[in-house]
Scaffold this motif. Structure first.
Motif, PDB file in Angstrom:
ATOM      1  N   GLU A 131       0.838  -1.207   0.000  1.00 17.84           N
ATOM      2  CA  GLU A 131       0.000   0.000   0.000  1.00 17.84           C
ATOM      3  C   GLU A 131       0.872   1.256   0.000  1.00 17.84           C
ATOM      4  OE1 GLU A 131      -3.994  -1.574   2.376  1.00 17.84           O
ATOM      5  OE2 GLU A 131      -2.225  -0.923   3.512  1.00 17.84           O
ATOM      6  N   ILE A 132       1.933   1.226   0.773  1.00 13.30           N
ATOM      7  CA  ILE A 132       2.838   2.379   0.835  1.00 13.30           C
ATOM      8  C   ILE A 132       3.601   2.540  -0.482  1.00 13.30           C
ATOM      9  CG2 ILE A 132       4.897   3.301   1.979  1.00 13.30           C
ATOM     10  CD1 ILE A 132       3.873   1.977   4.577  1.00 13.30           C
ATOM     11  N   ALA A 133       4.029   1.421  -1.060  1.00 12.78           N
ATOM     12  CA  ALA A 133       4.805   1.464  -2.297  1.00 12.78           C
ATOM     13  C   ALA A 133       3.986   1.995  -3.475  1.00 12.78           C
ATOM     14  CB  ALA A 133       5.346   0.076  -2.626  1.00 12.78           C
ATOM     15  N   GLU A 134       2.666   1.944  -3.376  1.00 12.35           N
ATOM     16  CA  GLU A 134       1.807   2.477  -4.437  1.00 12.35           C
ATOM     17  C   GLU A 134       1.804   4.001  -4.447  1.00 12.35           C
ATOM     18  OE1 GLU A 134      -1.991   0.742  -3.759  1.00 12.35           O
ATOM     19  OE2 GLU A 134      -1.427  -1.235  -4.559  1.00 12.35           O
ATOM     20  N   THR A 135       2.265   4.609  -3.370  1.00  8.43           N
ATOM     21  CA  THR A 135       2.365   6.065  -3.290  1.00  8.43           C
ATOM     22  C   THR A 135       3.759   6.494  -3.763  1.00  8.43           C
ATOM     23  OG1 THR A 135       3.293   6.191  -1.041  1.00  8.43           O
ATOM     24  CG2 THR A 135       0.891   5.934  -1.233  1.00  8.43           C
ATOM     25  N   ASP A 136       4.081   7.766  -3.607  1.00 12.73           N
ATOM     26  CA  ASP A 136       5.404   8.275  -3.972  1.00 12.73           C
ATOM     27  C   ASP A 136       6.387   8.222  -2.802  1.00 12.73           C
ATOM     28  OD1 ASP A 136       4.634   8.879  -6.583  1.00 12.73           O
ATOM     29  OD2 ASP A 136       3.881  10.857  -6.007  1.00 12.73           O
ATOM     30  N   TYR A 137       6.049   7.450  -1.763  1.00 10.06           N
ATOM     31  CA  TYR A 137       6.859   7.438  -0.553  1.00 10.06           C
ATOM     32  C   TYR A 137       8.314   7.054  -0.813  1.00 10.06           C
ATOM     33  CZ  TYR A 137       8.778   6.104   3.938  1.00 10.06           C
ATOM     34  OH  TYR A 137       9.606   5.982   5.031  1.00 10.06           O
ATOM     35  N   LEU A 138       8.552   5.962  -1.528  1.00  6.36           N
ATOM     36  CA  LEU A 138       9.929   5.493  -1.733  1.00  6.36           C
ATOM     37  C   LEU A 138      10.758   6.513  -2.504  1.00  6.36           C
ATOM     38  CD1 LEU A 138       9.182   1.755  -2.576  1.00  6.36           C
ATOM     39  CD2 LEU A 138      10.086   2.660  -0.429  1.00  6.36           C
ATOM     40  N   ALA A 139      10.169   7.097  -3.532  1.00  5.91           N
ATOM     41  CA  ALA A 139      10.881   8.115  -4.317  1.00  5.91           C
ATOM     42  C   ALA A 139      11.174   9.346  -3.465  1.00  5.91           C
ATOM     43  CB  ALA A 139      10.054   8.506  -5.536  1.00  5.91           C
ATOM     44  N   ARG A 140      10.200   9.726  -2.634  1.00  8.79           N
ATOM     45  CA  ARG A 140      10.385  10.914  -1.790  1.00  8.79           C
ATOM     46  C   ARG A 140      11.477  10.666  -0.750  1.00  8.79           C
ATOM     47  NH1 ARG A 140      11.302  15.303  -1.146  1.00  8.79           N
ATOM     48  NH2 ARG A 140      10.019  17.006  -0.355  1.00  8.79           N
ATOM     49  N   MET A 141      11.491   9.469  -0.170  1.00  9.37           N
ATOM     50  CA  MET A 141      12.527   9.149   0.798  1.00  9.37           C
ATOM     51  C   MET A 141      13.911   9.095   0.156  1.00  9.37           C
ATOM     52  SD  MET A 141      11.790   8.816   4.041  1.00  9.37           S
ATOM     53  CE  MET A 141      11.036  10.413   3.757  1.00  9.37           C
ATOM     54  N   THR A 142      13.972   8.670  -1.092  1.00  8.91           N
ATOM     55  CA  THR A 142      15.248   8.658  -1.804  1.00  8.91           C
ATOM     56  C   THR A 142      15.793  10.078  -1.930  1.00  8.91           C
ATOM     57  OG1 THR A 142      14.503   6.725  -3.064  1.00  8.91           O
ATOM     58  CG2 THR A 142      16.422   7.921  -3.914  1.00  8.91           C
ATOM     59  N   GLU A 143      14.925  11.016  -2.249  1.00 15.79           N
ATOM     60  CA  GLU A 143      15.329  12.420  -2.370  1.00 15.79           C
ATOM     61  C   GLU A 143      15.779  12.987  -1.029  1.00 15.79           C
ATOM     62  OE1 GLU A 143      12.018  13.435  -5.881  1.00 15.79           O
ATOM     63  OE2 GLU A 143      11.820  14.264  -3.858  1.00 15.79           O
ATOM     64  N   VAL A 144      15.012  12.717   0.011  1.00 20.17           N
ATOM     65  CA  VAL A 144      15.313  13.253   1.336  1.00 20.17           C
ATOM     66  C   VAL A 144      16.652  12.725   1.851  1.00 20.17           C
ATOM     67  CG1 VAL A 144      14.597  13.211   3.758  1.00 20.17           C
ATOM     68  CG2 VAL A 144      12.900  13.656   1.965  1.00 20.17           C
ATOM     69  N   HIS A 145      16.885  11.429   1.675  1.00 23.18           N
ATOM     70  CA  HIS A 145      18.144  10.846   2.140  1.00 23.18           C
ATOM     71  C   HIS A 145      19.333  11.380   1.348  1.00 23.18           C
ATOM     72  CE1 HIS A 145      15.565   8.074   4.354  1.00 23.18           C
ATOM     73  NE2 HIS A 145      16.641   7.628   4.982  1.00 23.18           N
ATOM     74  N   ALA A 146      19.134  11.585   0.056  1.00 21.39           N
ATOM     75  CA  ALA A 146      20.223  12.117  -0.772  1.00 21.39           C
ATOM     76  C   ALA A 146      20.675  13.486  -0.282  1.00 21.39           C
ATOM     77  CB  ALA A 146      19.777  12.194  -2.230  1.00 21.39           C
ATOM     78  N   GLU A 147      19.722  14.266   0.205  1.00 21.86           N
ATOM     79  CA  GLU A 147      20.049  15.588   0.738  1.00 21.86           C
ATOM     80  C   GLU A 147      20.933  15.497   1.977  1.00 21.86           C
ATOM     81  OE1 GLU A 147      16.251  17.296   1.485  1.00 21.86           O
ATOM     82  OE2 GLU A 147      15.733  17.518  -0.648  1.00 21.86           O
ATOM     83  N   ARG A 148      20.888  14.340   2.662  1.00 20.58           N
ATOM     84  CA  ARG A 148      21.677  14.147   3.881  1.00 20.58           C
ATOM     85  C   ARG A 148      22.893  13.248   3.653  1.00 20.58           C
ATOM     86  NH1 ARG A 148      18.852  16.365   8.280  1.00 20.58           N
ATOM     87  NH2 ARG A 148      17.332  17.769   7.347  1.00 20.58           N
ATOM     88  N   GLY A 149      23.261  13.027   2.387  1.00 30.16           N
ATOM     89  CA  GLY A 149      24.461  12.264   2.093  1.00 30.16           C
ATOM     90  C   GLY A 149      24.312  10.767   2.210  1.00 30.16           C
ATOM     91  N   LEU A 150      23.097  10.262   2.008  1.00 29.56           N
ATOM     92  CA  LEU A 150      22.831   8.832   2.089  1.00 29.56           C
ATOM     93  C   LEU A 150      22.038   8.382   0.870  1.00 29.56           C
ATOM     94  CD1 LEU A 150      21.613   8.711   5.799  1.00 29.56           C
ATOM     95  CD2 LEU A 150      23.735   7.659   4.966  1.00 29.56           C
ATOM     96  N   HIS A 151      22.289   7.142   0.445  1.00 30.72           N
ATOM     97  CA  HIS A 151      21.407   6.577  -0.567  1.00 30.72           C
ATOM     98  C   HIS A 151      20.433   5.628   0.116  1.00 30.72           C
ATOM     99  CE1 HIS A 151      19.721   5.210  -4.276  1.00 30.72           C
ATOM    100  NE2 HIS A 151      19.948   3.951  -3.920  1.00 30.72           N
ATOM    101  N   PHE A 152      19.150   5.900  -0.045  1.00 33.10           N
ATOM    102  CA  PHE A 152      18.089   5.058   0.505  1.00 33.10           C
ATOM    103  C   PHE A 152      17.769   3.983  -0.532  1.00 33.10           C
ATOM    104  CE2 PHE A 152      13.396   4.371   0.714  1.00 33.10           C
ATOM    105  CZ  PHE A 152      13.330   3.765   1.958  1.00 33.10           C
ATOM    106  N   LEU A 153      18.272   2.768  -0.286  1.00 34.62           N
ATOM    107  CA  LEU A 153      18.046   1.687  -1.244  1.00 34.62           C
ATOM    108  C   LEU A 153      16.605   1.196  -1.179  1.00 34.62           C
ATOM    109  CD1 LEU A 153      19.199  -0.216  -3.364  1.00 34.62           C
ATOM    110  CD2 LEU A 153      19.937  -1.730  -1.504  1.00 34.62           C
ATOM    111  N   GLY A 154      16.056   1.158   0.012  1.00 33.57           N
ATOM    112  CA  GLY A 154      14.676   0.702   0.171  1.00 33.57           C
ATOM    113  C   GLY A 154      14.436   0.198   1.571  1.00 33.57           C
ATOM    114  N   GLU A 155      13.301  -0.436   1.755  1.00 30.28           N
ATOM    115  CA  GLU A 155      12.894  -0.913   3.075  1.00 30.28           C
ATOM    116  C   GLU A 155      12.897  -2.433   3.118  1.00 30.28           C
ATOM    117  OE1 GLU A 155       9.486   0.874   5.589  1.00 30.28           O
ATOM    118  OE2 GLU A 155       8.608  -0.980   4.810  1.00 30.28           O
ATOM    119  N   ILE A 156      13.298  -2.965   4.265  1.00 32.63           N
ATOM    120  CA  ILE A 156      13.065  -4.366   4.596  1.00 32.63           C
ATOM    121  C   ILE A 156      11.814  -4.349   5.468  1.00 32.63           C
ATOM    122  CG2 ILE A 156      13.967  -6.444   5.684  1.00 32.63           C
ATOM    123  CD1 ILE A 156      15.563  -5.555   3.232  1.00 32.63           C
TER     124      ILE A 156
END
Length: 325
Positions: free
Chosen positions: A114-139
Motif C-alpha cells: 500500500e505504501i509502495a503504491e504512493t510516492d513514498y519510496l521516491a520521496r525518501m530517496t530524495e530526502v536521504h540524498a540531501e543528507r548524504g545517504l542513498h536510501f536503497l529501500g525498506e526491509i
C-alpha cells in the motif's frame, strides 16, 4: 610443443583470463545490521542478503559482517554517510537526528504494498540524498507491531501515567502523551534495566525474545500500534561504483519484487511470538471500545505532532497523506 597442445594451452589461458575478469568485475559491499544476525528480527535482512547475492551473482555480493558487536546501532547511519561502511540495515528511529522524516514509515498501519503504491519510496530517496545517504529501500515487517510490556499489573491507560518506560525514539512522543516517562535505550539494555528497576516497562514487538524476559514481564497492553520496517542505507560513493544498469536493477528488485515477499513472510514469526507469550504466562490487558480508540489515536497523533516540529510542513503533509488513512 605440438599445435594441438598449443591450442589447448591458449584455450585454457583464455578461460582463466575470462574467469578472472568476471571475478574482478563483481563488486562487494560490506554491510552491518542494527540487530545481531541470530535474532528473529534479522529474518528480513537475512532474506535480502541471500536473495541479492543469488540474483546478482557475479555482479554484486553483500558481505554481512555482523550487527551491534561490530558497530553500535546508533552510529550506523553516520558510518554509512562518512564511508566507514558501505551499507547498513537500521531502524528509522535510530538516525532520526540525521533524517527526521525517516521515522514516518513506522507511524502507519499500512502494508508495504500500500505504501509502495504512493510516492513514498521516491520521496525518501530524495530526502536521504540531501543528507548524504542513498536510501536503497525498506526491509518491511508491516505485520510486526508494538506493545507496552510491564512487570507490575496495569489495568488500563490511567495506570501508565508516571511509569518509566524504555522506548526507541519513534515511540517517545506516544509514551510521553500517556503521561509516562520515556527513556531511550538500545534493545540489549532492556533486561538489565527492568531487572534493576531502572524502568517499569518497555516498548517492543513480540517476536523472538520472550524466553529472555520471562522473569521481568507479566503484562502487555493491546491493541498493538504502528508498523515495523527497517531501512537499507548505502554510502553514495560505494553505490556509484556499481554500473548504472546494475544500480537500477538492484533497487527495482528490492522495492518491487523482494520487499513485498519479505513483508508477507512474517506470519509464522508473529504466531510464534504470541505462542511464546502465552507459554510464558504474559497476561494481555486488552483495551476495548473508547479506551482502545483513544490509545491508538494518541499513538498516531502524538507521533505525527512531534514529527511536525522536526520536518518541513510541506514534507510532513506529503508523508502523512501517504502513510495515514
Amino acid at each position: 610443443m605440438t599445435k594441438q597442445l598449443l591450442t589447448k594451452s591458449l584455450l585454457s589461458l583464455t578461460l582463466i583470463g575470462a574467469a578472472t575478469a568476471a571475478q574482478a568485475e563483481e563488486i562487494q559491499l560490506n554491510a552491518i545490521s542494527f540487530t545481531p544476525k541470530t535474532v528473529v528480527i534479522s529474518h528480513g535482512f537475512e532474506q535480502f542478503v541471500a536473495a541479492i547475492n543469488e540474483e546478482f551473482d557475479g555482479e554484486l555480493e553483500i558481505n554481512w559482517r555482523g550487527g551491534p558487536e561490530v558497530m553500535p546501532p546508533f552510529r550506523l547511519a553516520d558510518a554509512v554517510r562518512n564511508g566507514s561502511i558501505d551499507m547498513a540495515l537500521t531502524s528509522p528511529s535510530y538516525y532520526s537526528g540525521l533524517v527526521p522524516s525517516a521515522t514516518a514509515s513506522n507511524l502507519s498501519f499500512k502494508t508495504y504494498e500500500e505504501i509502495a503504491e504512493t510516492d513514498y519510496l521516491a520521496r525518501m530517496t530524495e530526502v536521504h540524498a540531501e543528507r548524504g545517504l542513498h536510501f536503497l529501500g525498506e526491509i518491511p515487517a508491516s505485520p510486526v507491531q508494538f506493545f507496552l510490556f510491564f512487570k507490575e499489573e496495569v489495568s488500563g491507560i490511567e495506570d501508565i501515567a508516571g511509569k518509566r518506560i524504555r522506548v526507541f525514539p519513534t515511540i517517545l512522543p506516544f509514551v510521553e502523551a500517556l503521561g509516562a516517562e520515556p527513556l531511550v535505550l538500545p534493545m540489549g539494555e532492556i533486561y538489565t534495566a527492568m531487572e534493576r528497576g531502572v524502568i517499569d516497562g518497555f516498548a517492543q514487538s513480540n517476536i523472538g525474545w520472550v524466553d529472555q524476559f520471562e522473569d521481568v514481564v507479566n503484562y502487555y497492553i493491546t491493541p498493538p500500534y504502528y508498523r515495523a520496517g527497517f531501512n537499507v542505507l548505502v554510502n553514495p560513493d560505494a553505490w556509484n561504483e556499481l554500473p548504472e544498469d546494475l544500480r537500477d536493477r538492484v533497487q527495482a528488485y528490492l522495492r518491487e519484487e523482494l520487499a513485498p515477499q519479505i513483508d508477507q513472510s512474517w506470519e509464522e514469526v508473529i504466531d510464534s511470538g504470541y505462542a511464546q507469550m502465552d507459554e510464558a504466562g504474559f497476561q494481555e490487558v486488552a483495551l476495548t471500545g473508547e479506551a482502545a480508540d483513544e490509545y491508538i489515536a494518541t499513538a498516531i497523533e502524538a507521533a505525527w505532532d512531534k514529527l511536525a516540529e522536526d520536518v518541513e510542513p510541506e514534507l510532513h503533509a506529503e508523508l502523512k497523506a501517504m502513510l495515514v488513512d
